[in-house]
Design an enzyme around this catalytic site. Structure first.
Site, mmCIF file in Angstrom:
data_model
loop_
_atom_site.group_PDB
_atom_site.id
_atom_site.type_symbol
_atom_site.label_atom_id
_atom_site.label_comp_id
_atom_site.label_asym_id
_atom_site.label_seq_id
_atom_site.Cartn_x
_atom_site.Cartn_y
_atom_site.Cartn_z
ATOM 1 N N CYS A 1 0.781 -1.243 0.000
ATOM 2 C CA CYS A 1 0.000 0.000 0.000
ATOM 3 C C CYS A 1 0.810 1.289 0.000
ATOM 4 O O CYS A 1 0.767 2.062 -0.953
ATOM 5 C CB CYS A 1 -0.928 0.016 1.209
ATOM 6 S SG CYS A 1 -1.954 -1.432 1.419
ATOM 7 N N HIS B 122 -2.326 6.699 4.454
ATOM 8 C CA HIS B 122 -1.277 5.696 4.652
ATOM 9 C C HIS B 122 0.104 6.168 4.219
ATOM 10 O O HIS B 122 0.916 5.404 3.694
ATOM 11 C CB HIS B 122 -1.630 4.390 3.929
ATOM 12 C CG HIS B 122 -0.969 3.189 4.548
ATOM 13 N ND1 HIS B 122 -1.037 1.930 3.996
ATOM 14 C CD2 HIS B 122 -0.217 3.068 5.684
ATOM 15 C CE1 HIS B 122 -0.354 1.072 4.741
ATOM 16 N NE2 HIS B 122 0.146 1.744 5.785
#
Length: 466
Positions: free
Chosen positions: A102, A158
């Site tokens: 990610c 993130h």
């Protein structure tokens, strides 16, 4: 002063200057799977077509496998809205994420550079508060904002945690979403048991299903009365674990109970989920994007908005990746090849398929050029702009696509892929004939293997060490 993201209104229409032209880039196309009969090979539209600078709606799914969409071959998941988007634009068969997990891919999108050029990009993925995207580093958002765009990020960030890292410190005027890598869809509890839904840098309480909230917020943003072009990064967490579909309150409550009881693995949900549940989540993602695209159409901005959809990396354990090998975390094709669709009605014809090898940093370079923005000279991009190819049909010169994660390396040049996995053995595959990476040709092509290994090591030498 930009209007702050409020709990009711978010915003949208665009104004703009003329679109900049572009140069191109890419290697020989690979043979993925046969295109559906209604698709034709990509060809740029008439160069006499002009438009203003596009709004940019850049949508990421989370851990979506390459063949999880029906337009990419899924036999059991139906994605009519994404399939329609593909029919109206260009479907890319050989598109890749910037990394296999990610946060490094998000670094590569936001910076247009290899994740290994920044300290935060070395985390695969970010799991604590020690690293993040430095606010001093230019980003897609900051560069577009400096050229006159409104910018917003809705959904998963993130790329670091408060107080040091945030989208609002890295070029986005507005932020609504979660900071961490995963959260429980109803309670919004993250990997450390923390509540993780924010508006700007302040907690925002909303215990409805997360995908619904993001869909609502994105639709509101698009519907706002903008006075300039806009960039909206819409980062869904769907279909990332935990395996909680809309309405699964019983499952949600059980995971939440375990998180509050100190079970550090509860959110991973390794004892839950199923192919059926995963399919429900992907189909919900499709419906949600359909709602957002309907809002775009109603706003009157559809023609002048470039919509891009992709996954942040390859699929997880319930994904349908056939015929690719490997999945999330691996530099095999299944870990980095992702579904990718681009639509821009003003400039690009629909019903097309492209087998051009491209990866995440290319889209950063492309979007900057289409928006008339320039990269920062002190932070040269690793991606190649495809604007000239997309708008004028310029040839894309052969170049290497590079990946590095701990314990693995990969480089693609044309149809050839050099790969070294955790066995430490160099392998060579011809993706045009062997997309499944089963026929290792390193012994048969020692010179080419050595050349690609040297090319990989040359790029790697310029990156930060782990």
């Amino acid at each position: 002063m930009p209007t702050p993201l409020s709990r009711r209104a978010l915003g949208g229409a665009a104004a703009g200057a003329a679109a900049a032209a572009a140069l191109g880039a890419a290697a020989a196309p690979a043979q993925a799977r046969p295109a559906p009969p209604e698709e034709r090979d990509f060809r740029a539209a008439s160069p006499r077509r002009h438009s203003r600078r596009p709004n940019i709606l850049f949508v990421l799914g989370d851990d979506l496998g390459w063949a999880d969409l029906s337009s990419y071959g899924s036999p059991h998941i139906r994605t009519p809205n994404l399939d329609r988007l593909a029919r109206q634009g260009v479907r890319f068969t050989d598109a890749y994420s910037g990394s296999a997990t990610c946060s490094p891919t998000r670094f590569s999108l936001y910076t247009g550079r290899y994740p290994g050029r920044t300290k935060g990009g070395l985390a695969e993925p970010i799991a604590d508060r020690s690293a993040g995207l430095e606010p001093t580093h230019p980003t897609l958002a900051s560069l577009l904002r400096d050229s006159g765009y409104a910018t917003a990020l809705i959904g998963k960030w993130h790329c670091g945690y408060l107080p040091d890292y945030s989208p609002t410190r890295s070029g986005w005027d507005e932020f609504f979403g979660n900071f961490g890598g995963a959260l429980e869809y109803y309670s919004k509890l993250g990997l450390g048991g923390e509540y993780d839904l924010y508006e700007g840098d302040a907690e925002y309480k909303d215990l409805r299903y997360y995908t619904r909230i993001l869909t609502e917020r994105a639709s509101e943003y698009i519907g706002r009365d903008h006075d300039r072009p806009w960039l909206l990064n819409l980062n869904f967490t769907t279909p990332h674990w935990p395996w909680v579909a809309d309405g699964d309150k019983e499952t949600s409550d059980e995971i939440t109970r375990r998180i509050k009881a100190g079970d550090g693995r509860a959110l991973w949900h390794q004892d839950g989920g199923s192919i059926e549940k995963y399919g429900q989540m992907v189909e919900d993602l499709d419906r949600s994007l359909g709602t957002v695209l309907d809002a775009l159409r109603r706003s009157g901005q559809e023609r002048d908005t470039l919509v891009f959809f992709a996954s942040d990396n390859g699929g997880e354990r319930f994904s349908y990746n056939w015929p690719l090998s490997g999945n999330k975390g691996s530099l095999q094709e299944g870990g980095i090849r992702v579904p990718s669709i681009l639509r821009w009605p003003a400039r690009i014809d629909g019903g097309q398929v492209s087998r051009l090898p491209v990866f995440t940093p290319d889209w950063t370079a492309t979007l900057l050029e289409l928006a008339g923005a320039r990269p920062h000279p002190a932070y040269p991009l690793d991606g190649t702009s495809l604007a000239g190819h997309l708008l004028r049909g310029d040839d894309v010169p052969e170049r290497d696509l590079f990946w590095r994660v701990r314990g693995e390396r990969a480089l693609r040049r044309g149809d050839w892929k050099y790969y070294r996995g955790k066995t430490g053995r160099d392998q060579l595959f011809h993706l045009g004939r062997d997309v499944r990476e089963q026929a290792d040709l390193a012994a048969a092509e020692p010179g080419l293997t050595a050349s690609l290994r040297t090319a990989w090591e040359r790029i790697d030498a310029g990156l930060l060490r782990y």
